[in-house]
Design a protein around this motif. Structure first.
Motif, PDB file in Angstrom:
ATOM      1  N   TRP A 124      -4.884   3.997   9.459  1.00  7.24           N
ATOM      2  CA  TRP A 124      -5.531   2.725   9.121  1.00  7.24           C
ATOM      3  C   TRP A 124      -6.230   2.799   7.760  1.00  7.24           C
ATOM      4  O   TRP A 124      -6.122   1.887   6.934  1.00  7.24           O
ATOM      5  CB  TRP A 124      -6.533   2.364  10.213  1.00  7.24           C
ATOM      6  N   LEU A 125      -6.940   3.914   7.535  1.00 11.15           N
ATOM      7  CA  LEU A 125      -7.688   4.066   6.283  1.00 11.15           C
ATOM      8  C   LEU A 125      -6.897   4.802   5.207  1.00 11.15           C
ATOM      9  O   LEU A 125      -7.398   5.002   4.106  1.00 11.15           O
ATOM     10  CB  LEU A 125      -8.999   4.807   6.559  1.00 11.15           C
ATOM     11  N   ASN A 126      -5.668   5.199   5.560  1.00 12.15           N
ATOM     12  CA  ASN A 126      -4.803   5.919   4.607  1.00 12.15           C
ATOM     13  C   ASN A 126      -5.523   7.162   4.073  1.00 12.15           C
ATOM     14  O   ASN A 126      -5.545   7.434   2.871  1.00 12.15           O
ATOM     15  CB  ASN A 126      -4.401   5.000   3.449  1.00 12.15           C
ATOM     16  N   THR A 169       0.841  -1.193   0.000  1.00 18.07           N
ATOM     17  CA  THR A 169       0.000   0.000   0.000  1.00 18.07           C
ATOM     18  C   THR A 169       0.879   1.247   0.000  1.00 18.07           C
ATOM     19  O   THR A 169       1.861   1.310   0.737  1.00 18.07           O
ATOM     20  CB  THR A 169      -0.928   0.038   1.232  1.00 18.07           C
ATOM     21  N   GLU A 170       0.532   2.226  -0.809  1.00 19.62           N
ATOM     22  CA  GLU A 170       1.281   3.470  -0.861  1.00 19.62           C
ATOM     23  C   GLU A 170       0.754   4.462   0.183  1.00 19.62           C
ATOM     24  O   GLU A 170      -0.458   4.645   0.328  1.00 19.62           O
ATOM     25  CB  GLU A 170       1.186   4.097  -2.256  1.00 19.62           C
ATOM     26  N   TYR A 171       1.686   5.077   0.904  1.00 21.16           N
ATOM     27  CA  TYR A 171       1.336   6.070   1.920  1.00 21.16           C
ATOM     28  C   TYR A 171       2.088   7.362   1.632  1.00 21.16           C
ATOM     29  O   TYR A 171       3.297   7.344   1.392  1.00 21.16           O
ATOM     30  CB  TYR A 171       1.702   5.581   3.323  1.00 21.16           C
ATOM     31  N   VAL A 205      -7.528   8.227  18.294  1.00 24.78           N
ATOM     32  CA  VAL A 205      -8.681   7.797  17.497  1.00 24.78           C
ATOM     33  C   VAL A 205      -8.576   8.295  16.060  1.00 24.78           C
ATOM     34  O   VAL A 205      -8.620   7.511  15.105  1.00 24.78           O
ATOM     35  CB  VAL A 205      -9.997   8.279  18.138  1.00 24.78           C
ATOM     36  N   PHE A 206      -8.420   9.604  15.893  1.00 27.22           N
ATOM     37  CA  PHE A 206      -8.470  10.168  14.540  1.00 27.22           C
ATOM     38  C   PHE A 206      -7.137  10.033  13.815  1.00 27.22           C
ATOM     39  O   PHE A 206      -7.117   9.857  12.591  1.00 27.22           O
ATOM     40  CB  PHE A 206      -8.931  11.621  14.590  1.00 27.22           C
ATOM     41  N   GLY A 207      -6.038  10.094  14.550  1.00 33.45           N
ATOM     42  CA  GLY A 207      -4.762   9.804  13.916  1.00 33.45           C
ATOM     43  C   GLY A 207      -4.703   8.353  13.484  1.00 33.45           C
ATOM     44  O   GLY A 207      -4.240   8.031  12.390  1.00 33.45           O
ATOM     45  N   GLY A 208      -5.215   7.457  14.350  1.00 34.22           N
ATOM     46  CA  GLY A 208      -5.250   6.039  14.017  1.00 34.22           C
ATOM     47  C   GLY A 208      -6.122   5.756  12.802  1.00 34.22           C
ATOM     48  O   GLY A 208      -5.767   4.944  11.948  1.00 34.22           O
TER      49      GLY A 208
END
Length: 203
Positions: free
Chosen positions: A89-91, A39-41, A82-85
Motif C-alpha cells: 500500500w505504501l510502496n 506509480t512505480e513498484y 498487515v505488514f505485507g499489505g
C-alpha cells in the motif's frame, strides 16, 4: 483437538512452498520496475503482493486438511497480511522486512511471560512432538526464548545494514538454518530429560 495426519510431503509443500515461490519470484523480478496506476513498484513489492494471497491459501489448505493451525501459523498469517499489505500500500519494503522481527519478539515475549509464571508455554504446543520432563521443558523454553530474541535482533541488523537481496537470502535460508541448527544442538537435553514411551504409558 488433535491435528489430522496428512502426507508429510504435502504438509511440507504447504508450509515451505510459499517461501520458496517468493524466493524464486524475487530472483526473477528483483531488477525490474513496474508502473501500475501511475506509480512505480520495484519487483520486491510485486512479489510481496503475490506472496500474501499464496501464503493465506496454503495456510487455509493446511487448516482444511488437518483441522488445526498452530499459534505461530495464525500469528504469522496475520502479520503477513498487515505488514505485507502496508509494504504494498505504501510502496515501502521496510514493513515486510520488519515482520520476522515482530514474530520472534512476540513469541519470545510470550515464552518469557510463561517462564516468569513458572510455566512452559512451549510445552503446550510441542509436547506431542517432544515428550520431556518438566525440568527439560523449562530449560528448553529458556533457550528457545533466547533464540527468538537473538533472531529478532539479527533480522533487524540484516535488513537495516544489508541489501534487499541479502535479506531475502537470509529470510529464505538463514532463519530456517538457524532454527534447525539450534534444535540439532539440543540432543543432550532431549536425551537427559526425554520421557521414554514405556515410562509415559506407566504413568
Amino acid at each position: 483437538m488433535a491435528a489430522k495426519q496428512i502426507n508429510p510431503f504435502l504438509k511440507s509443500a504447504l508450509e515451505i512452498g510459499p517461501i520458496l515461490v517468493f524466493f524464486a519470484a524475487y530472483l526473477l523480478l528483483k531488477d525490474r520496475t513496474f508502473t501500475l496506476g501511475g506509480t512505480e513498484y520495484q519487483g520486491f513489492i510485486l512479489v510481496t503482493a503475490g506472496f500474501i494471497p499464496l501464503m493465506l491459501a496454503c495456510t487455509a489448505a493446511l487448516w482444511k486438511l488437518t483441522g488445526h493451525l498452530s499459534p505461530m501459523q495464525i500469528v504469522t498469517s496475520v502479520l503477513i497480511v498487515v505488514f505485507g499489505g502496508l509494504s504494498v500500500w505504501l510502496n515501502d519494503d521496510r514493513f515486510f522486512k520488519m515482520k520476522p522481527t515482530l514474530i520472534y519478539l512476540l513469541f519470545g515475549t510470550a515464552l518469557g511471560i510463561g517462564l516468569l509464571r513458572g510455566e512452559s508455554y512451549l510445552r503446550t504446543v510441542m509436547e506431542g512432538v517432544m515428550p520431556l520432563k518438566r525440568e527439560g521443558w523449562m530449560i528448553l523454553t529458556r533457550r528457545v526464548t533466547a533464540l527468538f530474541f537473538g533472531l529478532a535482533l539479527l533480522n533487524e541488523v540484516i535488513w537495516r545494514t544489508m541489501s534487499t537481496e541479502s535479506w531475502v537470502y537470509f529470510k529464505t535460508f538463514g532463519l530456517t538454518a538457524a532454527v534447525f541448527a539450534f534444535f540439532m544442538t539440543q540432543g543432550k537435553l532431549f536425551k537427559r530429560y526425554g520421557i521414554e514411551e514405556a515410562e509415559g504409558k506407566a504413568e
